[in-house]
Design a protein around this motif. Structure first.
Motif, PDB file in Angstrom:
ATOM      1  N   LEU A  22      -7.112   7.539  -9.677  1.00  0.00           N
ATOM      2  CA  LEU A  22      -6.933   7.870  -8.448  1.00  0.00           C
ATOM      3  C   LEU A  22      -8.373   7.624  -7.245  1.00  0.00           C
ATOM      4  O   LEU A  22      -8.042   7.143  -6.457  1.00  0.00           O
ATOM      5  N   ASN A  23      -9.664   7.634  -8.267  1.00  0.00           N
ATOM      6  CA  ASN A  23     -10.476   7.137  -7.424  1.00  0.00           C
ATOM      7  C   ASN A  23     -10.648   5.831  -7.208  1.00  0.00           C
ATOM      8  O   ASN A  23     -11.048   5.300  -6.149  1.00  0.00           O
ATOM      9  N   ALA A  40      -8.240   5.156  -4.453  1.00  0.00           N
ATOM     10  CA  ALA A  40      -8.587   5.798  -3.097  1.00  0.00           C
ATOM     11  C   ALA A  40      -9.668   4.853  -2.503  1.00  0.00           C
ATOM     12  O   ALA A  40      -9.874   4.784  -1.320  1.00  0.00           O
ATOM     13  N   LYS A  95      -6.373   3.059   1.673  1.00  0.00           N
ATOM     14  CA  LYS A  95      -6.416   4.421   2.655  1.00  0.00           C
ATOM     15  C   LYS A  95      -5.442   5.100   3.035  1.00  0.00           C
ATOM     16  O   LYS A  95      -5.661   5.820   3.800  1.00  0.00           O
ATOM     17  N   ASP A 117      -1.597   7.443   2.085  1.00  0.00           N
ATOM     18  CA  ASP A 117      -1.172   8.326   1.200  1.00  0.00           C
ATOM     19  C   ASP A 117      -0.883   8.108  -0.356  1.00  0.00           C
ATOM     20  O   ASP A 117      -0.296   7.015  -0.389  1.00  0.00           O
ATOM     21  N   ILE A 118      -1.524   8.705  -1.273  1.00  0.00           N
ATOM     22  CA  ILE A 118      -1.503   8.466  -2.571  1.00  0.00           C
ATOM     23  C   ILE A 118      -0.632   9.734  -3.223  1.00  0.00           C
ATOM     24  O   ILE A 118      -1.015  10.796  -3.158  1.00  0.00           O
ATOM     25  N   PRO A 160     -10.869  13.933  -3.413  1.00  0.00           N
ATOM     26  CA  PRO A 160     -11.056  12.389  -3.846  1.00  0.00           C
ATOM     27  C   PRO A 160     -12.256  12.180  -3.888  1.00  0.00           C
ATOM     28  O   PRO A 160     -13.506  12.677  -3.376  1.00  0.00           O
TER      29      PRO A 160
END
Length: 149
Positions: free
Chosen positions: A98-99, A102, A106, A108-109, A147
Motif C-alpha cells: 500500500l505504501n 500510494a 495519487k 483512490d486505492i 498512508p
C-alpha cells in the motif's frame, strides 16, 4: 502491470526481460495511458521475499510471467502457512504494498481481494480458527493505519 498507466510505459527491467512480447506505445498512446485510471483495486493474499537470480540460475519458472521476472521468491521464516501452499501470512507485506502504491499513484486505492485459505469447513470451526483470525486481524490493522506511515 500498473506502470504504463502511471508513466506511459513499462519499466526498463520489464522491457529488458520480456522484450518484444510487450506492446510498444506511440507517443500519443503514452499520453492517453498516463493517469487513465479513476481508482486502483489491489488483490493481495500473500507476500514473497525475492532476490535476483544468480548467473546461470533459472529462478522461478512455474509460469512464463514468473520466469520473466528473473527472481527467486521465498517466504520469511516463521510466516504461518495457510491451507494453500502458495500463501503465508505476513501482514506488514500488505502495508509495504500500500505504501509503494500510494507513493506512485495519487488516486483512490481499494483492497478488492484478500483472504486466508483454511481448513475450516463450518462457520463454527472458522470462528475458532486462530490462524485465520490472526490473519484477518493483522491484515485489517495494516489497512487501517494511515498512508505512508
Amino acid at each position: 502491470w500498473l506502470e504504463p498507466l502511471l508513466s506511459g510505459d513499462y519499466p526498463a527491467a520489464m522491457r529488458r526481460n520480456v522484450g518484444e512480447r510487450l506492446p510498444s506505445f506511440s507517443p500519443e498512446q503514452r499520453e492517453l495511458l498516463i493517469g487513465s485510471i479513476d481508482l486502483l483495486g489491489i488483490n493481495h493474499y500473500s507476500t514473497h521475499m525475492v532476490r535476483d537470480v544468480a548467473d546461470g540460475e533459472r529462478g522461478d519458472a512455474s509460469s512464463g510471467w514468473e520466469a520473466d521476472q528473473h527472481v527467486v521468491a521465498t517466504f520469511g521464516a516463521g510466516w504461518p502457512q495457510a491451507a494453500s501452499p502458495w500463501q503465508r501470512s505476513y501482514p506488514a507485506g500488505l502495508r509495504g504494498l500500500l505504501n509503494w502504491v500510494a507513493a506512485r499513484y495519487k488516486g483512490d486505492i481499494y483492497v478488492t481481494e484478500n483472504g486466508w485459505s483454511c481448513n475450516s469447513f463450518t462457520a463454527a470451526a472458522a470462528a475458532a480458527d486462530q490462524e485465520q483470525l490472526d490473519y484477518y486481524t493483522g491484515y485489517t490493522e495494516q489497512v487501517r493505519l494511515p498512508p505512508l506511515e
